[in-house]
Every structure is written in C-alpha cells, then in structure tokens.
Design a protein around this motif. Structure first.
Motif, short mmCIF file in Angstrom:
data_model
loop_
_atom_site.label_atom_id
_atom_site.label_comp_id
_atom_site.label_asym_id
_atom_site.label_seq_id
_atom_site.Cartn_x
_atom_site.Cartn_y
_atom_site.Cartn_z
N GLU A 158 19.02 21.22 49.26
CA GLU A 158 19.42 20.06 50.06
C GLU A 158 20.93 20.03 50.25
OE1 GLU A 158 17.80 16.76 47.98
OE2 GLU A 158 15.83 16.88 48.97
N ASN A 159 21.68 20.37 49.20
CA ASN A 159 23.14 20.41 49.31
C ASN A 159 23.59 21.52 50.25
OD1 ASN A 159 23.27 18.30 47.50
ND2 ASN A 159 23.66 19.62 45.72
N LYS B 110 8.74 24.31 51.38
CA LYS B 110 7.73 24.86 50.48
C LYS B 110 7.84 24.23 49.09
CE LYS B 110 7.14 29.21 50.86
NZ LYS B 110 7.36 30.68 50.76
N LEU B 111 9.09 24.07 48.59
CA LEU B 111 9.28 23.48 47.26
C LEU B 111 8.89 22.00 47.26
CD1 LEU B 111 12.67 25.10 46.17
CD2 LEU B 111 10.37 25.70 45.42
N GLY C 145 13.10 20.37 40.48
CA GLY C 145 13.98 19.37 41.09
C GLY C 145 15.38 19.91 41.33
N GLN C 146 15.85 20.74 40.40
CA GLN C 146 17.19 21.31 40.55
C GLN C 146 17.23 22.28 41.74
OE1 GLN C 146 18.58 23.25 37.02
NE2 GLN C 146 20.60 23.74 37.89
N SER D 234 -1.95 16.10 41.77
CA SER D 234 -2.90 16.62 40.78
C SER D 234 -2.64 16.11 39.38
CB SER D 234 -2.86 18.16 40.79
OG SER D 234 -1.56 18.62 40.43
N GLY D 235 -1.50 15.45 39.16
CA GLY D 235 -1.17 14.92 37.84
C GLY D 235 -0.58 15.94 36.89
N GLU D 236 -0.28 17.11 37.39
CA GLU D 236 0.31 18.13 36.53
C GLU D 236 1.81 17.86 36.35
OE1 GLU D 236 -0.51 22.03 37.93
OE2 GLU D 236 -2.59 21.58 38.46
N ALA D 237 2.35 18.37 35.28
CA ALA D 237 3.77 18.18 34.99
C ALA D 237 4.61 19.08 35.90
CB ALA D 237 4.06 18.49 33.52
N GLU D 238 5.71 18.54 36.37
CA GLU D 238 6.59 19.33 37.23
C GLU D 238 7.34 20.37 36.42
OE1 GLU D 238 9.22 17.09 39.62
OE2 GLU D 238 7.71 15.65 40.29
#
Length: 292
Positions: free
Chosen positions: A252-253, A225-226, A245-246, A236-240
């Motif tokens: 993932e870890n 989902k993330l 990311g964290q 869409s060009g929007e800022a993350e």
C-alpha cells in the motif's frame, strides 16, 4: 460559479439563495439565443456547437441541390411511358427475359404514379437518354467539390472561433520526449520559466507530469491477491499469518505517492506546462516550433 468561488461556498448554496431548486431550473431562467442569430454567437459554448449548425446547413444545401438536379430525371421517367413492357418482358427482350413457364392466372399489377417516376419507366431494354447519366455524373463531381469546400470551411471556422474565445488549453503546452527520471515539477517549471521565451523570464503557473502507472500494475495485482487471502482467512476463522498484514502495508505504501511511492514511480516522458499569460504560450510555441 464565479460567485461561489469568490465566497468559497458550494454552487448549490448560491442556487438556493436565489430560489432555484435545481441547476436545470436555473438554466431555464437564463437568456436564450435569438432564433435568427449568427452561428458565430454560439462560440462561447465551444467551436463544436458552431460547426454542428454549419454542418446542418451543409447537409440541407446538399439535399436541396440534389432534389433540384433530380427534377429533369424524374420528368424523363414520367414521360417515357415504357413501364407496361414489364408485364411481358419476354416480348420485348427475349434474350434477357425468356418466356416463363405458365403457373396459372395472375392478377394485373396496378401502375401508380410513384412507379412511373422510377427507372422502370425506361422499359425492359433499359436504354436511357444521355441526360440521366450526365446528371448523375455532375452530381457526383459536385458532391466531391462541396465536401472539399466544407472541409476547408470547418478548419477556417474552428480557427476563427478559437481566436475569439479563451480556453484553458490557450495557456498550456504539451511537452513530450522527457526522460523517465523527470519527476520533479519544480525542475521542469524552472526550466520553462528561464527558457520558454528567448531573452526574458516568464511565469509558469503549474506543471502536471504524466506518470507511468503501468509499472505499478503487478504491485496492484499482488496487493489484491493478499487482501483476498486475508478476507478468506477471516471468513474461515483461521489465524492470519504473522507477516501478512506487514506485506499488505508495504504494498500500500508503494502505491501511495504521499508515503514514498513516488520514489519508485517513473515519468512517462510527458508533461503539461501551464503559463500565466497566453502571450507567453504563443511565444513559447513560436520559439520551439521554429528557429527563434
């Protein structure tokens, strides 16, 4: 394959050296089994091949026996000569076949030799000699006996082939009922080296633990989902978001065993223990399945 393992090269390199363009071409060059060879000679390919051809023999024998048993029945059908009664069945069995309403002229149906070998040759009354149901009854009993015999033969052949051949499962055992905290391979390995066989230490080559990966399903769904959310933001060009990311890295870890995911992973209570010697595997099963 063994030569490739000894030389630490790919199997395709060995085939190329021997001027084979494909594995199929190499297989075609190998020796073939003689047409009249014993079925047990297929045991090197596995018990399934041996049982397959034994099953074909069984089916051929059953079909042959039933064809022989049908000869007297077919003779009775061919010599009874009452097939013509079906042209006017109401004349021979008016209770079961009332006279039909005339619907115009009809052409006669030719009687072939195949039709005379059918139960219709017994006539409208359907009376049959006692030999017909007797043969079918004997055939049914014989089929049940043959199936029971084949069932026992399959188990016997499977055991014989297993004794004559060597497979990876001849050196391994499946252990069930372990606690969910049994996650250390060296602990399980040490236990079986000391306790698998009474009175002596054995060598265990490998322990494979079955993990309960079902507990990571919610984590995997959340990670997907993330990731989808990050992709949609980039499209869409929007800022993350600052912590997006964290969050993905943490999940993932958690799924990566090499990065600490094993700390949260629980055992399914099942493990496979592989011994160095087949004799140790047999002795271990004899002890833990009995009272040794």
């Amino acid at each position: 394959v063994k030569e490739a393992q000894d030389r630490n090269v790919d199997v395709r390199d060995i085939l190329t050296e021997r001027k084979f363009n494909s594995w199929a071409e190499f297989a075609d060059s190998c020796g073939q089994f003689p047409l009249r060879c014993r079925l047990k000679e297929f045991s090197e390919l596995g018990s399934g091949w041996v049982l397959y051809f034994y099953f074909l023999r069984f089916m051929m024998a059953v079909m042959f026996i039933f064809v022989i048993m049908h000869f007297p029945i077919l003779i009775i059908y061919a010599t009874h000569g009452s097939l013509e009664e079906w042209s006017e069945p109401h004349s021979f069995a008016p209770e079961a076949h009332p006279r039909p309403t005339p619907q115009g002229p009809t052409e006669p149906v030719p009687l072939t030799w195949m039709a005379r070998l059918s139960p219709g040759s017994l006539g409208v009354q359907g009376a049959s000699p006692a030999l017909v149901p007797f043969c079918y009854t004997i055939g049914s009993w014989l089929l049940c006996i043959l199936i029971a015999f084949m069932y026992a033969l399959v188990h016997k052949i499977d055991e014989e082939v297993d004794l004559e051949t060597t497979h990876p499962n001849d050196f391994a055992i499946l252990v069930e009922g372990l606690p969910s905290s049994a996650k250390e391979e060296h602990v399980i390995k040490e236990f079986f080296q000391e306790n698998a066989v009474a009175g002596r230490r054995v060598e265990v080559v490998k322990v494979v633990i079955a993990w309960n990966v079902g507990q990571f399903e919610p984590t995997a769904k959340e990670l997907k989902k993330l990731r989808d959310r990050r992709v949609s933001l980039r499209i869409s060009g929007e800022a993350e978001e600052a912590d997006l990311g964290q969050q993905i890295q943490v999940l993932e870890n958690r799924l990566d065993l090499s990065k600490g995911g094993a700390a949260e992973l629980k055992s399914a209570g099942i493990a496979i223990v592989v011994f160095r010697k087949q004799a140790d595997q047999v002795a271990c099963l004899a002890r833990w399945h009995g009272f040794a």
